[in-house]
Design an enzyme around this catalytic site. Structure first.
Site, PDB file in Angstrom:
ATOM      1  N   ALA A  12     -19.648   6.929 -29.815  1.00  8.67           N
ATOM      2  CA  ALA A  12     -18.923   6.041 -28.899  1.00  8.67           C
ATOM      3  C   ALA A  12     -19.733   4.791 -28.582  1.00  8.67           C
ATOM      4  O   ALA A  12     -19.191   3.673 -28.558  1.00  8.67           O
ATOM      5  CB  ALA A  12     -18.587   6.802 -27.612  1.00  8.67           C
ATOM      6  N   ARG A  59     -19.666   2.526 -31.777  1.00  7.30           N
ATOM      7  CA  ARG A  59     -18.374   1.874 -32.063  1.00  7.30           C
ATOM      8  C   ARG A  59     -17.990   0.894 -30.958  1.00  7.30           C
ATOM      9  O   ARG A  59     -17.471  -0.188 -31.240  1.00  7.30           O
ATOM     10  CB  ARG A  59     -17.295   2.924 -32.281  1.00  7.30           C
ATOM     11  CG  ARG A  59     -17.624   3.748 -33.529  1.00  7.30           C
ATOM     12  CD  ARG A  59     -16.420   4.132 -34.322  1.00  7.30           C
ATOM     13  NE  ARG A  59     -16.833   4.638 -35.625  1.00  7.30           N
ATOM     14  CZ  ARG A  59     -16.268   5.664 -36.249  1.00  7.30           C
ATOM     15  NH1 ARG A  59     -15.260   6.296 -35.697  1.00  7.30           N
ATOM     16  NH2 ARG A  59     -16.690   6.027 -37.444  1.00  7.30           N
ATOM     17  N   ARG A 106     -39.476  15.645 -26.818  1.00 10.18           N
ATOM     18  CA  ARG A 106     -40.006  15.445 -25.461  1.00 10.18           C
ATOM     19  C   ARG A 106     -41.335  14.732 -25.678  1.00 10.18           C
ATOM     20  O   ARG A 106     -42.244  15.307 -26.268  1.00 10.18           O
ATOM     21  CB  ARG A 106     -40.220  16.786 -24.762  1.00 10.18           C
ATOM     22  CG  ARG A 106     -38.932  17.603 -24.602  1.00 10.18           C
ATOM     23  CD  ARG A 106     -39.146  18.769 -23.668  1.00 10.18           C
ATOM     24  NE  ARG A 106     -38.077  19.751 -23.760  1.00 10.18           N
ATOM     25  CZ  ARG A 106     -36.901  19.651 -23.120  1.00 10.18           C
ATOM     26  NH1 ARG A 106     -36.655  18.610 -22.367  1.00 10.18           N
ATOM     27  NH2 ARG A 106     -35.992  20.603 -23.238  1.00 10.18           N
ATOM     28  N   ASP A 149     -27.923  21.347 -18.447  1.00  9.68           N
ATOM     29  CA  ASP A 149     -28.275  21.831 -17.101  1.00  9.68           C
ATOM     30  C   ASP A 149     -27.349  21.314 -15.993  1.00  9.68           C
ATOM     31  O   ASP A 149     -27.298  21.888 -14.914  1.00  9.68           O
ATOM     32  CB  ASP A 149     -29.717  21.432 -16.750  1.00  9.68           C
ATOM     33  CG  ASP A 149     -30.729  21.978 -17.736  1.00  9.68           C
ATOM     34  OD1 ASP A 149     -30.415  22.974 -18.411  1.00  9.68           O
ATOM     35  OD2 ASP A 149     -31.832  21.407 -17.841  1.00  9.68           O
ATOM     36  N   ARG A 166     -33.022  25.231 -16.273  1.00  9.96           N
ATOM     37  CA  ARG A 166     -34.304  24.776 -15.701  1.00  9.96           C
ATOM     38  C   ARG A 166     -34.358  25.193 -14.240  1.00  9.96           C
ATOM     39  O   ARG A 166     -34.282  26.383 -13.981  1.00  9.96           O
ATOM     40  CB  ARG A 166     -34.457  23.256 -15.869  1.00  9.96           C
ATOM     41  CG  ARG A 166     -35.907  22.808 -15.871  1.00  9.96           C
ATOM     42  CD  ARG A 166     -36.014  21.338 -16.151  1.00  9.96           C
ATOM     43  NE  ARG A 166     -35.720  20.997 -17.516  1.00  9.96           N
ATOM     44  CZ  ARG A 166     -36.615  21.078 -18.508  1.00  9.96           C
ATOM     45  NH1 ARG A 166     -37.824  21.489 -18.274  1.00  9.96           N
ATOM     46  NH2 ARG A 166     -36.276  20.742 -19.728  1.00  9.96           N
ATOM     47  N   ALA A 179     -18.535  38.164 -13.591  1.00 13.85           N
ATOM     48  CA  ALA A 179     -19.762  38.933 -13.339  1.00 13.85           C
ATOM     49  C   ALA A 179     -19.812  39.368 -11.872  1.00 13.85           C
ATOM     50  O   ALA A 179     -19.078  38.834 -11.032  1.00 13.85           O
ATOM     51  CB  ALA A 179     -20.985  38.087 -13.685  1.00 13.85           C
ATOM     52  N   HIS A 197     -31.914  29.764 -26.723  1.00 11.10           N
ATOM     53  CA  HIS A 197     -31.448  28.482 -27.256  1.00 11.10           C
ATOM     54  C   HIS A 197     -30.072  28.518 -27.890  1.00 11.10           C
ATOM     55  O   HIS A 197     -29.531  27.454 -28.202  1.00 11.10           O
ATOM     56  CB  HIS A 197     -32.482  27.926 -28.240  1.00 11.10           C
ATOM     57  CG  HIS A 197     -33.674  27.365 -27.532  1.00 11.10           C
ATOM     58  ND1 HIS A 197     -34.676  28.163 -27.043  1.00 11.10           N
ATOM     59  CD2 HIS A 197     -33.998  26.102 -27.188  1.00 11.10           C
ATOM     60  CE1 HIS A 197     -35.582  27.415 -26.441  1.00 11.10           C
ATOM     61  NE2 HIS A 197     -35.195  26.157 -26.506  1.00 11.10           N
ATOM     62  N   LEU A 198     -29.503  29.692 -28.069  1.00  6.37           N
ATOM     63  CA  LEU A 198     -28.137  29.667 -28.623  1.00  6.37           C
ATOM     64  C   LEU A 198     -27.189  28.963 -27.652  1.00  6.37           C
ATOM     65  O   LEU A 198     -26.154  28.429 -28.044  1.00  6.37           O
ATOM     66  CB  LEU A 198     -27.658  31.077 -29.002  1.00  6.37           C
ATOM     67  CG  LEU A 198     -27.291  32.126 -27.978  1.00  6.37           C
ATOM     68  CD1 LEU A 198     -25.904  31.903 -27.422  1.00  6.37           C
ATOM     69  CD2 LEU A 198     -27.359  33.490 -28.630  1.00  6.37           C
ATOM     70  N   ARG A 228     -27.661  26.175 -26.375  1.00  8.35           N
ATOM     71  CA  ARG A 228     -27.696  24.712 -26.583  1.00  8.35           C
ATOM     72  C   ARG A 228     -26.978  24.277 -27.850  1.00  8.35           C
ATOM     73  O   ARG A 228     -26.798  23.082 -28.083  1.00  8.35           O
ATOM     74  CB  ARG A 228     -29.158  24.240 -26.637  1.00  8.35           C
ATOM     75  CG  ARG A 228     -29.809  24.100 -25.298  1.00  8.35           C
ATOM     76  CD  ARG A 228     -30.575  22.805 -25.134  1.00  8.35           C
ATOM     77  NE  ARG A 228     -31.543  22.544 -26.145  1.00  8.35           N
ATOM     78  CZ  ARG A 228     -32.872  22.625 -25.973  1.00  8.35           C
ATOM     79  NH1 ARG A 228     -33.360  22.978 -24.801  1.00  8.35           N
ATOM     80  NH2 ARG A 228     -33.694  22.335 -26.940  1.00  8.35           N
TER      81      ARG A 228
HETATM   82  O1  F6P Z   1     -33.030  20.875 -20.192  1.00  6.08           O
HETATM   83  C1  F6P Z   1     -32.350  21.644 -21.134  1.00  6.08           C
HETATM   84  C2  F6P Z   1     -33.062  22.955 -21.371  1.00  6.08           C
HETATM   85  O2  F6P Z   1     -32.313  23.703 -22.308  1.00  6.08           O
HETATM   86  C3  F6P Z   1     -33.331  23.786 -20.110  1.00  6.08           C
HETATM   87  O3  F6P Z   1     -32.202  24.493 -19.675  1.00  6.08           O
HETATM   88  C4  F6P Z   1     -34.459  24.657 -20.584  1.00  6.08           C
HETATM   89  O4  F6P Z   1     -35.244  25.083 -19.487  1.00  6.08           O
HETATM   90  C5  F6P Z   1     -35.248  23.749 -21.471  1.00  6.08           C
HETATM   91  O5  F6P Z   1     -34.342  22.731 -21.910  1.00  6.08           O
HETATM   92  C6  F6P Z   1     -35.853  24.401 -22.683  1.00  6.08           C
HETATM   93  O6  F6P Z   1     -36.594  23.445 -23.351  1.00  6.08           O
HETATM   94  P1  F6P Z   1     -37.180  23.623 -24.817  1.00  6.08           P
HETATM   95  O7  F6P Z   1     -36.036  23.584 -25.787  1.00  6.08           O
HETATM   96  O8  F6P Z   1     -38.087  22.465 -24.988  1.00  6.08           O
HETATM   97  O9  F6P Z   1     -37.861  24.939 -24.844  1.00  6.08           O
END
Ligand code: F6P
Length: 327
Positions: free
Chosen positions: A26, A29, A76, A132, A176, A191, A257-258, A260
């Site tokens: 977005a 474009r 990061r 988050d 976080r 839940a 991480h799944l 994300r």
């Molecule tokens: O800020 C997004 C996040 O997924 C948080 O929920 C989590 O604490 C953090 O990043 C994990 O970070 P990394 O992928 O660097 O381990």
């Protein structure tokens, strides 16, 4: 306009979030629509420092709206937290003739952006991208809705095995130090409780869960736990419950991480598309150092400093609803 913007740089930084690609599309474009050139910066601030830049055309963002992660990569970057690092980044901005930056990310991303904008007088617009949902001034951040749906699907599956074995499950989710994911997915997945950093101590929350008499009417139970140090995480709570009630069969599931990954939901794609367009329009309106957000379905501009410093609270009515509905 005294400072005409001919070229923008766009980057994604911090943790990736589903919908970041839709935002990159977005921004690209909308900029090209307004005859502004787009330079894509790879690997967030790290790439800005190292000069990892490539000009984008509309075709470069074709067929990415449905993809999770970020095609620009992300990082990061500790170096950008230093004045020396930011000075190197500014050199890239000068070399590439970038007039303004659009940064897509969360808290850390905006903190760096606010410093950079102030030190070098470079216009910066932030687009909130984090699962988050912890940025003040916008109802939702990009990626949050997708992550909620992913968590809900996982918990639905965990419930099948929890009820078959008559077990108590502590399911740890990300966020976080914010409990939005935990509280909202607890409601969505039906839940029994959410243990979040925003409300009371973890002992009080655990005691109230136990006190609710969770085993009176049910033989299995799901508690969603926010990953924050204040809650101690799922394992610590499971250990504590086991100490008090060794008769319960307790298990822990850390989703990790799944949460994300995955293709963004319609809500995230639409949010990202609106905010990408809004970011370019904010620049054209000579906005500086603001985050674009959505409040009550309207685009808003929020000073970056406020978006990162004001604590966004969970809704009390949701805490109340969860308690009431879990009897
Ligand atoms: O800020 C997004 C996040 O997924 C948080 O929920 C989590 O604490 C953090 O990043 C994990 O970070 P990394 O992928 O660097 O381990």
């Amino acid at each position: 306009m005294e400072y005409q913007i001919k070229t923008i740089g766009v980057l994604t930084s911090g943790g990736d979030a589903p919908g970041m690609n839709a935002a990159v599309r977005a921004v690209t474009r909308a900029a090209i629509y307004h005859k502004i050139r787009v330079k894509a910066i790879y690997r967030g601030y790290k790439g800005l420092i190292q000069g990892e830049v490539r000009e984008f055309t509309t075709q470069d963002v074709s067929n990415i709206i449905q993809r999770g992660g970020t095609i620009l990569k992300t990082a990061r970057c500790k170096e950008f937290e230093t004045e020396e690092g930011r000075a190197l980044a500014y050199q890239t901005v000068v070399n590439e003739q970038i007039d303004a930056l659009i940064v897509i990310g969360g808290n850390g991303t905006f903190t760096g952006a606010a410093d950079f904008s102030k030190e070098f007088n470079v216009p910066v617009i932030g687009i909130p991208g984090t699962i988050d949902n912890d940025l003040w001034g916008t109802d939702q951040t990009i990626g949050y809705d997708t992550a909620m749906n992913t968590i809900m699907d996982c918990v639905d599956k965990i419930k099948d095995t929890a009820s078959s074995h008559e077990r108590v499950f502590f399911v740890e989710v990300m966020g976080r130090d914010a409990g939005f994911l935990a509280l909202n997915t607890a409601i969505a997945a039906g839940a029994e409780a959410a243990i979040i950093p925003e409300r009371r101590t973890r002992e009080q929350q655990l005691d109230s869960y136990i006190g609710n008499g969770f085993r009176k009417s049910k033989n299995s139970s799901i508690v969603i736990v926010s990953e924050s140090p204040e809650t101690g995480g799922a394992q610590a709570l499971a250990d504590r419950l086991h100490e008090k009630h060794p008769e319960y069969d307790v298990r822990v599931s850390i989703l990790g991480h799944l949460q994300r990954g995955g293709s963004p939901t319609a809500a995230d794609r639409i949010l990202a598309s609106r905010l990408g367009v809004a970011a370019i329009e904010a620049l054209l309106e000579e906005q500086r150092s603001v985050m674009v957000g959505i409040k009550n379905d309207e685009v808003v501009y929020v000073p970056l400093s406020k978006a990162i410093s004001v604590r966004k609270d969970v809704h009390q009515d949701k805490v109340h609803a969860l308690q009431m509905l879990s009897i």
